[in-house]
Design a protein around this motif. Structure first.
Motif, PDB file in Angstrom:
ATOM      1  N   HIS A 501       0.784  -1.236   0.000  1.00 14.22           N
ATOM      2  CA  HIS A 501       0.000   0.000   0.000  1.00 14.22           C
ATOM      3  C   HIS A 501       0.817   1.287   0.000  1.00 14.22           C
ATOM      4  CE1 HIS A 501      -3.602  -2.336   0.640  1.00 14.22           C
ATOM      5  NE2 HIS A 501      -3.028  -2.953   1.652  1.00 14.22           N
ATOM      6  N   GLY A 502       2.109   1.203   0.330  1.00  3.97           N
ATOM      7  CA  GLY A 502       2.883   2.429   0.521  1.00  3.97           C
ATOM      8  C   GLY A 502       2.891   3.329  -0.710  1.00  3.97           C
ATOM      9  N   ALA A 503       2.858   4.636  -0.460  1.00  2.38           N
ATOM     10  CA  ALA A 503       2.929   5.599  -1.562  1.00  2.38           C
ATOM     11  C   ALA A 503       4.319   5.534  -2.189  1.00  2.38           C
ATOM     12  CB  ALA A 503       2.652   6.998  -1.038  1.00  2.38           C
ATOM     13  N   PHE A 504       4.367   5.695  -3.493  1.00  2.00           N
ATOM     14  CA  PHE A 504       5.623   5.596  -4.245  1.00  2.00           C
ATOM     15  C   PHE A 504       6.161   6.997  -4.544  1.00  2.00           C
ATOM     16  CE2 PHE A 504       7.681   6.058  -8.316  1.00  2.00           C
ATOM     17  CZ  PHE A 504       8.586   5.010  -8.374  1.00  2.00           C
ATOM     18  N   SER A 518      11.178   5.497  -2.885  1.00  2.00           N
ATOM     19  CA  SER A 518      10.712   5.191  -1.537  1.00  2.00           C
ATOM     20  C   SER A 518       9.260   4.742  -1.580  1.00  2.00           C
ATOM     21  CB  SER A 518      10.845   6.419  -0.638  1.00  2.00           C
ATOM     22  OG  SER A 518       9.954   7.421  -1.081  1.00  2.00           O
ATOM     23  N   ARG A 519       8.890   4.008  -0.552  1.00  3.03           N
ATOM     24  CA  ARG A 519       7.496   3.611  -0.341  1.00  3.03           C
ATOM     25  C   ARG A 519       7.156   4.010   1.090  1.00  3.03           C
ATOM     26  NH1 ARG A 519       5.678  -0.614  -3.174  1.00  3.03           N
ATOM     27  NH2 ARG A 519       3.664   0.236  -2.505  1.00  3.03           N
ATOM     28  N   GLN A 520       6.080   4.704   1.252  1.00  2.00           N
ATOM     29  CA  GLN A 520       5.773   5.198   2.580  1.00  2.00           C
ATOM     30  C   GLN A 520       4.356   4.869   2.998  1.00  2.00           C
ATOM     31  OE1 GLN A 520       6.292   9.368   3.204  1.00  2.00           O
ATOM     32  NE2 GLN A 520       5.480   9.204   5.286  1.00  2.00           N
ATOM     33  N   LEU A 521       4.260   4.464   4.256  1.00  2.00           N
ATOM     34  CA  LEU A 521       2.937   4.171   4.819  1.00  2.00           C
ATOM     35  C   LEU A 521       2.986   4.557   6.296  1.00  2.00           C
ATOM     36  CD1 LEU A 521       0.186   2.789   4.036  1.00  2.00           C
ATOM     37  CD2 LEU A 521       1.135   0.712   5.044  1.00  2.00           C
ATOM     38  N   GLY A 522       2.117   5.454   6.708  1.00  2.00           N
ATOM     39  CA  GLY A 522       2.140   5.914   8.095  1.00  2.00           C
ATOM     40  C   GLY A 522       3.519   6.472   8.417  1.00  2.00           C
ATOM     41  N   GLU A 523       4.117   5.991   9.482  1.00  2.00           N
ATOM     42  CA  GLU A 523       5.422   6.530   9.878  1.00  2.00           C
ATOM     43  C   GLU A 523       6.573   5.623   9.461  1.00  2.00           C
ATOM     44  OE1 GLU A 523       5.301   7.549  13.996  1.00  2.00           O
ATOM     45  OE2 GLU A 523       4.124   9.346  13.546  1.00  2.00           O
ATOM     46  N   LEU A 566      27.509   1.726  -3.864  1.00  2.00           N
ATOM     47  CA  LEU A 566      26.808   0.515  -4.316  1.00  2.00           C
ATOM     48  C   LEU A 566      27.687  -0.204  -5.335  1.00  2.00           C
ATOM     49  CD1 LEU A 566      23.123   1.746  -4.786  1.00  2.00           C
ATOM     50  CD2 LEU A 566      24.031   0.325  -2.964  1.00  2.00           C
ATOM     51  N   GLN A 567      27.854  -1.492  -5.107  1.00  2.00           N
ATOM     52  CA  GLN A 567      28.640  -2.315  -6.032  1.00  2.00           C
ATOM     53  C   GLN A 567      27.847  -2.495  -7.338  1.00  2.00           C
ATOM     54  OE1 GLN A 567      31.517  -3.041  -4.999  1.00  2.00           O
ATOM     55  NE2 GLN A 567      31.529  -3.504  -2.805  1.00  2.00           N
ATOM     56  N   PRO A 568      28.515  -3.004  -8.391  1.00  2.00           N
ATOM     57  CA  PRO A 568      27.774  -3.241  -9.643  1.00  2.00           C
ATOM     58  C   PRO A 568      26.503  -4.056  -9.392  1.00  2.00           C
ATOM     59  CG  PRO A 568      30.113  -3.597  -9.998  1.00  2.00           C
ATOM     60  CD  PRO A 568      29.936  -3.343  -8.524  1.00  2.00           C
ATOM     61  N   TRP A 569      25.398  -3.561  -9.869  1.00  2.00           N
ATOM     62  CA  TRP A 569      24.105  -4.246  -9.766  1.00  2.00           C
ATOM     63  C   TRP A 569      23.711  -4.551  -8.309  1.00  2.00           C
ATOM     64  CZ3 TRP A 569      21.162  -4.141 -13.989  1.00  2.00           C
ATOM     65  CH2 TRP A 569      21.810  -3.975 -15.218  1.00  2.00           C
ATOM     66  N   GLU A 570      24.204  -3.731  -7.389  1.00  2.00           N
ATOM     67  CA  GLU A 570      23.795  -3.945  -6.000  1.00  2.00           C
ATOM     68  C   GLU A 570      22.439  -3.279  -5.746  1.00  2.00           C
ATOM     69  OE1 GLU A 570      26.511  -2.739  -2.902  1.00  2.00           O
ATOM     70  OE2 GLU A 570      25.142  -3.449  -1.331  1.00  2.00           O
ATOM     71  N   ALA A 571      21.605  -3.967  -5.002  1.00  2.00           N
ATOM     72  CA  ALA A 571      20.302  -3.406  -4.606  1.00  2.00           C
ATOM     73  C   ALA A 571      20.186  -3.508  -3.096  1.00  2.00           C
ATOM     74  CB  ALA A 571      19.176  -4.185  -5.276  1.00  2.00           C
ATOM     75  N   ARG A 572      19.662  -2.449  -2.491  1.00  2.00           N
ATOM     76  CA  ARG A 572      19.463  -2.441  -1.032  1.00  2.00           C
ATOM     77  C   ARG A 572      18.092  -1.884  -0.708  1.00  2.00           C
ATOM     78  NH1 ARG A 572      24.934   0.623   1.051  1.00  2.00           N
ATOM     79  NH2 ARG A 572      26.387  -0.903   0.173  1.00  2.00           N
ATOM     80  N   VAL A 573      17.516  -2.437   0.313  1.00  2.00           N
ATOM     81  CA  VAL A 573      16.232  -1.923   0.801  1.00  2.00           C
ATOM     82  C   VAL A 573      16.446  -1.524   2.259  1.00  2.00           C
ATOM     83  CG1 VAL A 573      13.797  -2.446   1.151  1.00  2.00           C
ATOM     84  CG2 VAL A 573      15.069  -3.587  -0.700  1.00  2.00           C
TER      85      VAL A 573
END
Ligand code: GLC
Length: 584
Positions: A501-504, A518-523, A566-573
Motif C-alpha cells: 500500500h505504501g505511496a511511491f 521510496s514507499r511510505q505508509l504511516g510513519e 553501491l557495487q555493480p548491480w547492487e540493490a538495497r532496501v
C-alpha cells in the motif's frame, strides 16, 4: 473521454477496492508447453504442472496464470483456439484441469485462465460456419477487395493494415469470395465484437469457466476488440504496410464492451475475480480509466511502455536505453495509476526475451543483475508477475540456426526479412537471438540432467545448454540463489503492508545509473536503491542516519557492502522511520 455507458453504475465486481485480495498477490505465469512434461512426448502438460505445485507454493506464489490449454491447431502455440470449452489432448483433459484447479485451491493458491477472444482459430467451428455462410455470417470481419482491384491479388486488400506477424492483415478466402481480417497470423481471424451474438457467446463461455472454479482471466490483447467500423487505412510504416493501431487499440466501444462483460460475467457471480487485460499501446491515462476502482472494468492492465523502450521503431530494431529511460517510464506508470488505478508489474512473459539478458548482464553479473532487477520491480506499487524460469535467472538462448526456432512470429519475420526486405540471413539471425519470443519459450530448467528435468523425450524446442548450471535443483537448496532472493522479495510483500500500500516516490539522486525510490505508509518508509550498471556507484546523498544496519534486504552479502557505495548491480532496501527523528 469516452462514455462508459454501463460501467459506472451498479455492482462493483470485479472487486477493485484497494483491499482486493490480488493487491497483495504475486502472479506466476506457466507456459504449459514448456513447464514440465509428464508423458515424454516432449511437450509440457497439466500433470507435469500438477507435479510441481509445491515448488510454486514454496516460492510464495499466490496466483497461477495458465497460458492457453484449449483445443487448438497450435499455429500460435494455443493463442489460436478452436474450442474454448475443452483442453487440447496435447496438454491433458478437462478432468485433469479440474484436478489441477482443486489442487491449486487446496494449497491456498488461485488460477486464472488466458482468455483469447479478440480472435479464434481459423479451425474454430464459428469461423468455418461464417466462411461457408451457413451461419454466423458476420461474426468476423469480412470485406470485399478494394474497388476496382483484382480479388486475392497483392495490394487488393480492403485496407493497408499489416499483421503483427508480418505481411498484410487480410487473407483472401476463396470459399467465401471475400477477405477476412487477422491482426495476428492467417490462422487467427478477428472476431467481430460489434455483433451482440459474438459478445453473448464469449460471455457465456467465460461464465462456464468461472462456474468451473477458475479465479479470473488474463485477457489477451483485449484492447483490440473494438475496431473503428470504417477500418480506414493507417499511416505507412517502414514495413510497407499501414499501422492500424489508431483504429483498433482504443476503439470506440472498448469501454462499453468491457462494462458489459463486467455485468454479464462477473457482477452476477459471488466471487472476487482477477481480471488482467493485456493492452499493447495503452497509455497510462487510458489504463487508469480501465482500472479505476469506481468503474472496476479490469483489475489491472499489462502495459508495454517499458518493454518497448529498446525498440527503435518496431521490435526487430534495437535502441540502446539508459537507466533513466527505464526509471522514468516505470515511475510514470506508478504516478499515473496512483490512488485510482492499479499497476501490474512485469519484466518477462512468453512474448519477451529473458530480462537478465535484456536489461541485465547475464555474462558477468548474472546473479546480481537478475536480483537487482527483481528488487526494483517487486517493490514498486502493483501486482508483480513472474514468468517461469525468471526466478532462476534463465537467460536468452544461443539458437544455432533458423531451424531451432518454432515461433510463428519469428519464422514469418525471418522469411519476410530475408525475402521481401532483402536482409542478410546472418544479420536477421543475430536479431532473432536477441529479440525472438522463443528465448522465453525453451523448457523450464529443473535440473542439470539431459532433458533438464523437463522431459524424458525429445523436447519440442531445444533446451538451453546452460541448464547444466542454471537450474532449480541447484538453486532451491541455496538461500543466496536468485530463487532464494525471489522468495525473500515475495515474503517481504506478504509480511509488510508498505510493499502493498505504501505511496511511491522517486528519490532523484545521482549517479544516473541508480534507480532509487521510496514507499511510505504511516510513519514507516522503505528506501530502495539499485545500481543498474556494471560500474560501482557512489551514493553521496544517502542520508547520514541510514546505515548498513537498516538494510532489510540486499543482494550482496553483508561483508561485501560498503557505506556510501553501491557495487555493480547492487540493490538495497532500507527501513526507516519517517519523518526522520530529530538527531539527538
Ligand atoms: C498476445 C499473446 C501472444 C499472441 C498474441 C495473439 O500478445 O501474448 O503470445 O501471439 O496475443 O494471440
Amino acid at each position: 473521454m469516452r462514455e462508459d455507458a454501463i460501467g459506472t453504475a451498479g455492482s462493483a465486481a470485479p472487486d477493485c477496492s484497494r483491499d482486493a485480495w490480488w493487491t497483495s498477490a504475486v502472479v506466476y505465469q506457466v507456459y504449459v508447453r514448456s513447464f514440465a512434461d509428464s508423458n515424454a512426448d516432449g511437450v509440457g502438460d497439466l500433470p507435469g504442472l500438477l507435479a510441481h505445485l509445491d515448488y510454486l507454493g514454496d516460492l510464495g506464489v499466490d496466483v497461477i496464470w495458465l497460458s492457453p490449454v484449449y483445443r487448438s491447431p497450435q499455429k500460435d502455440n494455443g493463442y489460436d483456439v478452436s474450442d474454448y470449452q475443452d483442453v487440447d489432448p496435447l496438454f491433458g483433459s478437462l478432468e485433469q484441469l479440474d484436478e489441477l484447479i482443486h489442487a491449486i485451491h487446496s494449497r491456498g493458491m488461485r488460477l486464472i485462465m488466458d482468455l483469447v477472444v479478440n480472435h479464434t482459430s481459423d479451425e474454430h467451428p464459428w469461423f468455418i460456419e461464417s466462411r461457408d455462410r451457413t451461419a454466423k455470417a458476420d461474426w468476423y470481419f469480412w470485406r470485399d477487395a478494394r474497388p476496382g482491384a483484382a480479388p486475392g491479388a497483392p495490394g487488393s486488400e480492403p485496407n493497408n493494415w499489416g499483421s503483427a506477424f508480418s505481411g498484410p492483415a487480410w487473407e483472401w478466402s476463396p470459399a467465401r469470395g471475400q477477405y477476412y481480417l487477422h491482426l495476428f497470423s492467417v490462422g487467427q481471424p478477428d472476431l467481430n465484437w460489434d455483433n451482440p451474438e459474438v459478445r453473448e457467446a464469449v460471455f457465456e463461455m467465460m461464465g462456464w469457466w468461472l462456474d468451473r472454479g477458475v479465479d479470473g482471466f488474463r485477457l489477451d490483447v483485449i484492447n483490440f476488440i473494438s475496431k473503428d467500423p470504417a477500418l480506414p487505412d493507417g499511416p505507412v510504416t517502414p514495413t510497407g504496410f499501414g499501422d492500424g493501431m489508431p483504429y483498433f487499440s482504443y476503439g470506440p466501444q472498448i469501454h462499453a464492451y468491457l462494462a458489459e462483460m463486467k455485468h454479464r460475467v462477473f457482477a452476477s457471480r459471488p466471487g472476487s475475480y482477477l481480471t488482467v487485460g493485456e493492452m499493447p499501446g495503452v497509455t497510462p491515462e487510458q489504463a487508469r480509466h480501465f482500472t479505476d476502482r469506481r468503474r472496476g472494468q479490469l483489475a489491472m492492465v499489462l502495459q508495454f511502455d517499458h518493454v518497448a523502450l529498446d525498440h527503435a521503431g518496431d521490435k526487430w530494431t534495437e535502441r540502446a536505453i539508459t537507466v533513466r529511460d527505464l526509471r522514468d517510464t516505470l515511475a510514470r506508470w506508478q504516478d499515473a495509476l496512483g490512488e485510482e488505478g492499479w499497476n501490474s508489474l512485469y519484466w518477462s512473459n512468453h512474448d519477451q526475451p529473458r530480462v537478465v539478458s535484456r536489461f541485465g548482464n547475464d555474462r558477468y553479473y548474472w546473479r546480481q543483475s537478475a536480483t537487482a532487477l527483481a528488487t526494483v520491480l517487486h517493490l514498486q506499487r502493483g501486482t508483480p508477475f513472474i514468468y517461469q524460469g525468471e526466478e532462476l535467472g534463465m537467460t536468452n538462448v544461443p539458437f544455432a540456426a533458423i531451424g531451432s526456432f518454432r515461433d510463428v512470429e519469428t519464422l514469418n519475420y525471418y522469411q519476410d526479412a530475408t525475402g521481401r526486405l532483402g536482409q542478410h540471413a546472418a544479420v536477421v539471425l543475430r536479431i532473432l537471438r536477441r529479440k525472438s519470443r522463443d528465448n522465453a519459450r525453451t523448457p523450464m530448467q529443473w535440473s542439470g540432467e539431459p532433458g533438464a528435468g523437463f522431459t524424458d523425450g525429445e523436447p519440442w524446442i531445444p533446451i538451453n545448454p546452460n541448464h547444466r548450471w542454471i537450474n532449480a535443483t541447484s538453486q532451491t537448496a541455496d538461500p543466496d540463489s536468485i530463487y532464494g532472493y525471489y522468495r525473500s522479495l515475495i515474503a517481504l510483500r506478504h509480511s509488510d503492508p508498505i510493499v502493498v500500500h505504501g505511496a511511491f516516490a522517486v528519490l532523484d539522486i545521482e549517479p544516473p545509473s541508480l534507480y532509487a525510490f521510496s514507499r511510505q505508509l504511516g510513519e514507516q518508509r522503505l528506501d530502495i536503491y539499485a545500481n543498474l550498471s556494471d560500474t560501482p556507484a557512489p551514493v553521496g546523498v544517502v542520508e547520514p542516519e541510514l546505515g548498513l544496519d537498516d538494510i532489510v534486504l540486499g543482494n550482496y552479502v553483508s561483508g561485501a557492502r560498503r557505506e556510501g557505495l553501491l557495487q555493480p548491480w547492487e540493490a538495497r532496501v532500507y527501513r526507516r522511520r519517517w519523518p526522520a527523528p530529530m538527531p539527538g
